[in-house]
Motif scaffolding. Structure first.
Motif, PDB file in Angstrom:
ATOM      1  N   LEU A 205       0.829  -1.203   0.000  1.00  0.00           N
ATOM      2  CA  LEU A 205       0.000   0.000   0.000  1.00  0.00           C
ATOM      3  C   LEU A 205       0.861   1.250   0.000  1.00  0.00           C
ATOM      4  CD1 LEU A 205      -2.798   1.293   0.174  1.00  0.00           C
ATOM      5  CD2 LEU A 205      -2.653   1.097   2.665  1.00  0.00           C
ATOM      6  N   LEU A 206       1.938   1.232   0.771  1.00  0.00           N
ATOM      7  CA  LEU A 206       2.853   2.370   0.800  1.00  0.00           C
ATOM      8  C   LEU A 206       3.494   2.585  -0.565  1.00  0.00           C
ATOM      9  CD1 LEU A 206       4.144   4.485   2.648  1.00  0.00           C
ATOM     10  CD2 LEU A 206       5.948   2.844   3.148  1.00  0.00           C
ATOM     11  N   SER A 207       3.891   1.498  -1.232  1.00  0.00           N
ATOM     12  CA  SER A 207       4.478   1.608  -2.565  1.00  0.00           C
ATOM     13  C   SER A 207       3.472   2.133  -3.573  1.00  0.00           C
ATOM     14  CB  SER A 207       5.014   0.247  -3.014  1.00  0.00           C
ATOM     15  OG  SER A 207       5.471   0.287  -4.337  1.00  0.00           O
ATOM     16  N   ARG A 208       2.233   1.690  -3.465  1.00  0.00           N
ATOM     17  CA  ARG A 208       1.192   2.149  -4.392  1.00  0.00           C
ATOM     18  C   ARG A 208       0.950   3.649  -4.235  1.00  0.00           C
ATOM     19  NH1 ARG A 208      -5.218   0.720  -3.818  1.00  0.00           N
ATOM     20  NH2 ARG A 208      -5.966   1.952  -5.592  1.00  0.00           N
ATOM     21  N   ALA A 209       0.948   4.118  -2.997  1.00  0.00           N
ATOM     22  CA  ALA A 209       0.741   5.546  -2.765  1.00  0.00           C
ATOM     23  C   ALA A 209       1.911   6.360  -3.298  1.00  0.00           C
ATOM     24  CB  ALA A 209       0.550   5.804  -1.275  1.00  0.00           C
ATOM     25  N   ASP A 210       3.130   5.869  -3.124  1.00  0.00           N
ATOM     26  CA  ASP A 210       4.301   6.600  -3.617  1.00  0.00           C
ATOM     27  C   ASP A 210       4.286   6.717  -5.131  1.00  0.00           C
ATOM     28  OD1 ASP A 210       5.338   7.096  -1.125  1.00  0.00           O
ATOM     29  OD2 ASP A 210       6.540   5.260  -1.074  1.00  0.00           O
ATOM     30  N   GLN A 211       3.781   5.702  -5.820  1.00  0.00           N
ATOM     31  CA  GLN A 211       3.758   5.719  -7.276  1.00  0.00           C
ATOM     32  C   GLN A 211       2.588   6.528  -7.843  1.00  0.00           C
ATOM     33  OE1 GLN A 211       3.728   1.622  -8.480  1.00  0.00           O
ATOM     34  NE2 GLN A 211       5.776   1.196  -7.691  1.00  0.00           N
ATOM     35  N   ARG A 212       1.647   6.922  -6.990  1.00  0.00           N
ATOM     36  CA  ARG A 212       0.476   7.705  -7.401  1.00  0.00           C
ATOM     37  C   ARG A 212      -0.307   7.011  -8.511  1.00  0.00           C
ATOM     38  NH1 ARG A 212       1.810  14.136  -6.920  1.00  0.00           N
ATOM     39  NH2 ARG A 212       3.076  14.016  -5.038  1.00  0.00           N
ATOM     40  N   SER A 213      -0.363   5.695  -8.438  1.00  0.00           N
ATOM     41  CA  SER A 213      -1.081   4.933  -9.462  1.00  0.00           C
ATOM     42  C   SER A 213      -2.521   4.709  -9.005  1.00  0.00           C
ATOM     43  CB  SER A 213      -0.373   3.595  -9.707  1.00  0.00           C
ATOM     44  OG  SER A 213      -0.251   2.867  -8.501  1.00  0.00           O
ATOM     45  N   PHE A 214      -3.319   5.768  -9.037  1.00  0.00           N
ATOM     46  CA  PHE A 214      -4.714   5.656  -8.642  1.00  0.00           C
ATOM     47  C   PHE A 214      -5.527   6.674  -9.426  1.00  0.00           C
ATOM     48  CE2 PHE A 214      -2.489   8.403  -5.659  1.00  0.00           C
ATOM     49  CZ  PHE A 214      -3.237   9.569  -5.700  1.00  0.00           C
ATOM     50  N   THR A 215      -6.831   6.418  -9.493  1.00  0.00           N
ATOM     51  CA  THR A 215      -7.756   7.289 -10.207  1.00  0.00           C
ATOM     52  C   THR A 215      -8.385   8.275  -9.223  1.00  0.00           C
ATOM     53  OG1 THR A 215      -8.238   5.515 -11.775  1.00  0.00           O
ATOM     54  CG2 THR A 215      -9.783   7.361 -11.684  1.00  0.00           C
ATOM     55  N   ARG A 216      -8.442   9.537  -9.604  1.00  0.00           N
ATOM     56  CA  ARG A 216      -8.985  10.580  -8.734  1.00  0.00           C
ATOM     57  C   ARG A 216     -10.478  10.775  -9.019  1.00  0.00           C
ATOM     58  NH1 ARG A 216      -4.849  13.844  -6.373  1.00  0.00           N
ATOM     59  NH2 ARG A 216      -2.783  13.262  -7.156  1.00  0.00           N
ATOM     60  N   SER A 217     -11.220  10.978  -7.938  1.00  0.00           N
ATOM     61  CA  SER A 217     -12.642  11.281  -8.034  1.00  0.00           C
ATOM     62  C   SER A 217     -13.016  12.168  -6.845  1.00  0.00           C
ATOM     63  CB  SER A 217     -13.470   9.994  -8.036  1.00  0.00           C
ATOM     64  OG  SER A 217     -13.244   9.266  -6.834  1.00  0.00           O
ATOM     65  N   HIS A 218     -14.245  12.699  -6.860  1.00  0.00           N
ATOM     66  CA  HIS A 218     -14.708  13.532  -5.755  1.00  0.00           C
ATOM     67  C   HIS A 218     -14.923  12.663  -4.510  1.00  0.00           C
ATOM     68  CE1 HIS A 218     -15.325  16.698  -8.726  1.00  0.00           C
ATOM     69  NE2 HIS A 218     -15.538  17.541  -7.724  1.00  0.00           N
ATOM     70  N   VAL A 219     -14.307  13.094  -3.401  1.00  0.00           N
ATOM     71  CA  VAL A 219     -14.392  12.354  -2.144  1.00  0.00           C
ATOM     72  C   VAL A 219     -14.732  13.346  -1.037  1.00  0.00           C
ATOM     73  CG1 VAL A 219     -13.175  10.904  -0.495  1.00  0.00           C
ATOM     74  CG2 VAL A 219     -12.684  10.677  -2.937  1.00  0.00           C
ATOM     75  N   ASP A 220     -15.694  12.980  -0.190  1.00  0.00           N
ATOM     76  CA  ASP A 220     -16.072  13.798   0.960  1.00  0.00           C
ATOM     77  C   ASP A 220     -15.388  13.231   2.206  1.00  0.00           C
ATOM     78  OD1 ASP A 220     -17.193  15.351   2.895  1.00  0.00           O
ATOM     79  OD2 ASP A 220     -19.263  15.058   2.256  1.00  0.00           O
ATOM     80  N   LEU A 221     -14.499  14.028   2.803  1.00  0.00           N
ATOM     81  CA  LEU A 221     -13.756  13.554   3.974  1.00  0.00           C
ATOM     82  C   LEU A 221     -14.667  13.301   5.167  1.00  0.00           C
ATOM     83  CD1 LEU A 221     -10.512  15.756   3.906  1.00  0.00           C
ATOM     84  CD2 LEU A 221     -10.862  13.440   3.026  1.00  0.00           C
ATOM     85  N   SER A 222     -15.779  14.029   5.260  1.00  0.00           N
ATOM     86  CA  SER A 222     -16.679  13.808   6.389  1.00  0.00           C
ATOM     87  C   SER A 222     -17.309  12.417   6.331  1.00  0.00           C
ATOM     88  CB  SER A 222     -17.763  14.888   6.410  1.00  0.00           C
ATOM     89  OG  SER A 222     -18.567  14.823   5.235  1.00  0.00           O
ATOM     90  N   LEU A 223     -17.674  11.969   5.132  1.00  0.00           N
ATOM     91  CA  LEU A 223     -18.234  10.619   4.992  1.00  0.00           C
ATOM     92  C   LEU A 223     -17.188   9.553   5.271  1.00  0.00           C
ATOM     93  CD1 LEU A 223     -20.407  11.125   1.771  1.00  0.00           C
ATOM     94  CD2 LEU A 223     -21.113  11.266   4.181  1.00  0.00           C
ATOM     95  N   ILE A 224     -15.962   9.803   4.832  1.00  0.00           N
ATOM     96  CA  ILE A 224     -14.880   8.857   5.097  1.00  0.00           C
ATOM     97  C   ILE A 224     -14.615   8.761   6.596  1.00  0.00           C
ATOM     98  CG2 ILE A 224     -12.378   8.638   4.914  1.00  0.00           C
ATOM     99  CD1 ILE A 224     -12.554   9.266   2.027  1.00  0.00           C
ATOM    100  N   ALA A 225     -14.618   9.914   7.277  1.00  0.00           N
ATOM    101  CA  ALA A 225     -14.385   9.912   8.716  1.00  0.00           C
ATOM    102  C   ALA A 225     -15.473   9.144   9.454  1.00  0.00           C
ATOM    103  CB  ALA A 225     -14.302  11.344   9.222  1.00  0.00           C
ATOM    104  N   GLU A 226     -16.739   9.327   9.057  1.00  0.00           N
ATOM    105  CA  GLU A 226     -17.840   8.606   9.693  1.00  0.00           C
ATOM    106  C   GLU A 226     -17.726   7.107   9.472  1.00  0.00           C
ATOM    107  OE1 GLU A 226     -21.469  10.195   8.309  1.00  0.00           O
ATOM    108  OE2 GLU A 226     -21.212  12.171   9.248  1.00  0.00           O
ATOM    109  N   GLU A 227     -17.339   6.719   8.253  1.00  0.00           N
ATOM    110  CA  GLU A 227     -17.220   5.281   7.970  1.00  0.00           C
ATOM    111  C   GLU A 227     -16.086   4.653   8.762  1.00  0.00           C
ATOM    112  OE1 GLU A 227     -16.514   2.364   4.088  1.00  0.00           O
ATOM    113  OE2 GLU A 227     -17.301   4.407   3.822  1.00  0.00           O
ATOM    114  N   ALA A 228     -14.944   5.360   8.844  1.00  0.00           N
ATOM    115  CA  ALA A 228     -13.811   4.835   9.623  1.00  0.00           C
ATOM    116  C   ALA A 228     -14.181   4.720  11.098  1.00  0.00           C
ATOM    117  CB  ALA A 228     -12.594   5.733   9.438  1.00  0.00           C
ATOM    118  N   THR A 229     -14.923   5.708  11.607  1.00  0.00           N
ATOM    119  CA  THR A 229     -15.330   5.674  13.011  1.00  0.00           C
ATOM    120  C   THR A 229     -16.273   4.510  13.288  1.00  0.00           C
ATOM    121  OG1 THR A 229     -15.096   8.072  13.157  1.00  0.00           O
ATOM    122  CG2 THR A 229     -16.419   6.997  14.845  1.00  0.00           C
TER     123      THR A 229
END
Length: 370
Positions: A205-229
């Motif tokens: 996962l760390l290597s994947r993040a360093d390579q920036r090999s991902f697709t960007r889309s609209h993400v709401d951090l508040s929803l992510i925070a609620e799901e993680a909680t």
């Protein structure tokens, strides 16, 4: 890539300087010649040669005499201009290209593995100085990145060697004692193997993040925070930790899965690095004109600024955990840092005055939907 050898830049500049001087000299001499022809249009001869009476006059040379007297001096002057242009052009080109030679030398040293060398070009700011400073900055960043990768490789080798060594020891014990109950052995092997798998997945996962090999889309951090909680709420209740979530919608552009990992890692760390009883975790989100912010705070032991500055390094662990069955692999904040950097954001760790840690992830705000 093999290429045929060509003329050096210094030689090309020298020939260019000499050619400009020669062209200027020829134009100047042409102007002088035209000026002389304009004011000496006809031959003026001595009146005594015509047999007419009069005062003796002075003879003025005609065009042929002027040409005979003018051309040799012009040739000598052009030759001197050529010699001067070549010599001065060679010296001037060498002085102008001296910084480029230093940059080339530093590039070759970097290519040979010497990343600590710096150009440190003196003088006022110009194109060569900007190039040298940019190259020095690149070398510094590359040196820091290589050092970080070497530390990561060494730490990863050490972390992977530990479960492998434990597995080897357990298998040796089982082989030497066939009559021993294998139930405990299987349970310990399962635990060690799970830890090794978690470590491997975290490094991937760390290597994947360093390579920036991902697709960007609209993400709401508040929803992510609620799901993680919600996901980690059972762990919080089991650990006696209270989680409070609040904030406004905070939209950004990025990978939902990676940003979900950021929130999960931060909340998980806030739970396991907390007080042994009656601990608290605060998860908040906010949105600014050009940023989306996720903040996770937790109670816990007082931390020094020096310790906090090392927590984002791979395999660095802070204070003791309230539960030993969630020890992690020491890559939680390192993954958060890498994912945040891949999203062009910033990560800030601040010790709380009353104990615990405040972690702030600031990401660029998403543009409005069309």
């Amino acid at each position: 890539m093999a290429r045929e050898p060509g003329k050096s830049v210094r030689l090309k500049l020298t020939l260019s300087y000499a050619g400009c001087i020669m062209l200027t000299g020829v134009m100047l001499l042409a102007v002088v010649w035209l000026f002389l022809l304009r004011y000496i249009p006809w031959a003026i001869r001595d009146p005594r040669q015509d047999g007419r009476p009069g005062m003796p006059g002075l003879g003025v040379p005609d065009r042929s005499d002027l040409l005979i007297a003018f051309v040799p001096k012009v040739l000598v002057m052009l030759f001197l201009l050529l010699v001067f242009g070549l010599g001065a052009g060679w010296l001037l080109a060498g002085a102008m290209l001296a910084p480029l030679a230093r940059i080339t030398h530093a590039t070759r040293m970097a290519g040979n593995g010497s990343l600590s060398h710096r150009i440190e070009l003196e003088g006022r700011n110009d194109e060569f100085r900007e190039l040298a400073d940019a190259f020095d900055t690149m070398l510094a960043q590359l040196e820091a990145h290589v050092a970080e990768q070497r530390r990561f490789a060494a730490n990863a080798s050490h972390e992977l060697r530990t479960p492998l060594a434990i597995t080897q020891t357990l298998l040796d014990v089982a082989r030497k004692d066939p009559q021993r109950d294998n139930g405990e052995l299987v349970e310990r092997l399962h635990f060690v193997n799970t830890r090794a798998i978690d470590l491997t997945e975290a490094m991937l996962l760390l290597s994947r993040a360093d390579q920036r090999s991902f697709t960007r889309s609209h993400v709401d951090l508040s929803l992510i925070a609620e799901e993680a909680t919600e996901t980690l709420l059972p762990l919080a209740e089991k650990s006696g930790v209270t989680i409070e979530t609040s904030g406004d919608p905070a939209a950004t552009l990025g990978s939902f899965a990676l940003l979900q990992q950021v929130a999960t890692n931060l909340v998980h760390n806030a739970i396991v690095h907390n007080l042994p009883y009656q601990g608290n975790v605060w998860v908040t989100t906010s949105a600014g004109p050009d940023s989306a912010v996720l903040t996770v705070e937790n109670t816990g032991e007082k931390l020094s600024s020096q310790l906090v500055s090392t927590l984002v390094e791979p395999f660095q662990r802070g204070t003791g955990r309230i539960r030993t069955d969630h020890a992690g692999v020491g890559l939680g904040l390192a993954i958060v840092k890498s994912i945040t950097r891949a999203h062009d954001g910033s990560l800030t760790l601040t010790p709380r005055p009353d104990g615990g840690l405040r972690v702030t992830v600031k990401l660029p705000a998403a543009p409005d939907h069309p």
